[in-house]
Design an enzyme around this catalytic site. Structure first.
Site, short mmCIF file in Angstrom:
data_model
loop_
_atom_site.label_atom_id
_atom_site.label_comp_id
_atom_site.label_asym_id
_atom_site.label_seq_id
_atom_site.Cartn_x
_atom_site.Cartn_y
_atom_site.Cartn_z
N HIS A 1 52.92 42.09 34.64
CA HIS A 1 54.00 41.14 34.88
C HIS A 1 53.37 39.87 35.46
O HIS A 1 52.58 39.94 36.40
CB HIS A 1 54.99 41.71 35.90
CG HIS A 1 55.70 42.95 35.45
ND1 HIS A 1 55.10 44.20 35.48
CD2 HIS A 1 56.95 43.13 34.95
CE1 HIS A 1 55.97 45.10 35.03
NE2 HIS A 1 57.10 44.48 34.70
N HIS B 1 26.54 52.13 38.08
CA HIS B 1 27.55 51.76 37.09
C HIS B 1 27.93 53.01 36.32
O HIS B 1 27.62 54.13 36.73
CB HIS B 1 27.03 50.67 36.16
CG HIS B 1 25.79 51.06 35.43
ND1 HIS B 1 25.80 51.63 34.19
CD2 HIS B 1 24.48 50.98 35.80
CE1 HIS B 1 24.55 51.89 33.80
NE2 HIS B 1 23.73 51.52 34.76
#
Length: 322
Positions: A9, A167
């Site tokens: 949104h 990672h």
């Protein structure tokens, strides 16, 4: 590569994509889709369809949305109805989740695999200060804790050179393969960077503690024969020079996993993931003289590369430049 759609949104999706790019670098096959106040469900669905059409691989798509049950979530859900066997949605988007999703694409080839792998990172990123506001946690099973405090030194389950440090490939593939109780990033530079330290700690898998220490501290820890019995340490280094300092200082490493060394000016690249300058080549030669072996692999399933051949090709390319 798995395509990622970030949906929200308002302008949240654009902003968090920009933030992730500042930290992890610009990414291909990633689109931010926003629902503006004047728009409705059909508008954001059309944007999602346009984003999917732009991806190199439209068979594997991951939606990262802001709210479960919101309009972006609902429209993504309608789109994956025909792709339930491959596509996935994760709601509750935050920055560590997005960075982990980016990193996971290096070692994971499906949207659903990445979706499952980023949940712990997203949840662990929610913290509070002061720490006493945190709810009490149930005790961690002894098998996961290791025997902290028991006499003895670390058991080194992996020592890896990786420019990206902690990672996706490390947090998933290598931790599953080696089962560490501690991930230790050994770097003078990173130990002084509070942002990178926090991101590394957030990227660690559940029930594995991540630490960032300068090289001299790692040398001290390696010589402590009283406090780390039962602890299985996975060490991460950014470069071979830091490894050499650690080994010369007394950290007992027999094998170094060479996973990734990023390219920069003055370096040559004998394969897709490793780049060397003359200092790197000389440093690996010194490590070899000290009896260190090299295991050249990005992930455990890879076939081991021939370090001598890689170094030879790198030296030949450097000689041509001079």
């Amino acid at each position: 590569m798995v395509g990622i759609i970030i949906a929200s949104h308002g302008e949240f999706a654009d902003g968090i994509l920009q933030s992730a790019g500042m930290i992890f670098g610009e990414q291909e096959n990633v689109k931010a889709v926003t629902l503006k106040p004047s728009e409705g469900p059909d508008d954001i669905k059309a944007k999602m369809e346009e984003a999917v059409a732009s991806f190199d691989n439209q068979d594997e798509v991951l939606f990262l949305v802001d709210l479960w049950g919101g309009t972006p979530f609902n429209q993504a859900s309608s789109l994956i109805e025909e792709h339930k066997d491959k596509w996935a949605i994760v709601a509750g988007l935050n920055l560590p989740m997005l960075i982990e999703a980016f990193a996971s694409r290096f070692s994971m080839n499906t949207a659903q695999e990445i979706a499952a792998s980023i949940l712990d990172t997203a949840k662990d990123a929610v913290k509070v200060s002061p720490e006493e506001l945190e709810p009490a946690e149930s005790a961690t099973p002894a098998a996961q804790q290791g025997s902290a405090g028991a006499p003895g030194k670390f058991e080194y389950v992996l020592a890896r050179i990786d420019s990206r440090l902690l990672h996706g490939q490390v947090a998933t593939s290598w931790t599953k393969a080696t089962n560490p109780t501690r991930i230790i990033v050994v770097s003078d530079e990173v130990s002084q960077d509070e942002l990178r330290k926090k991101l590394i700690q957030q990227a660690a898998p559940s029930n594995v503690k991540a630490h960032v220490v300068p090289i001299h501290k790692m040398i001290e820890l390696a010589k402590d024969d009283q406090h780390f019995g039962g602890q299985r340490a996975l060490l991460l280094f950014e470069n071979p020079q830091d490894v050499l300092r650690a080994v010369e200082g007394g950290v007992p490493l027999e094998t170094i996993n060479v996973g990734s060394m990023s390219h920069s000016t003055g370096k040559v690249q004998p394969n897709k993931v490793l780049a060397f300058d003359q200092d790197d080549i000389d440093t690996f030669a010194k490590l070899k003289e000290l009896g260190v072996d090299f295991d050249v692999r990005k992930v455990p399933a890879d076939q081991r590369g021939d370090m001598d051949d890689i170094i030879k090709r790198a030296q030949e390319e450097l000689n041509k430049q001079n």
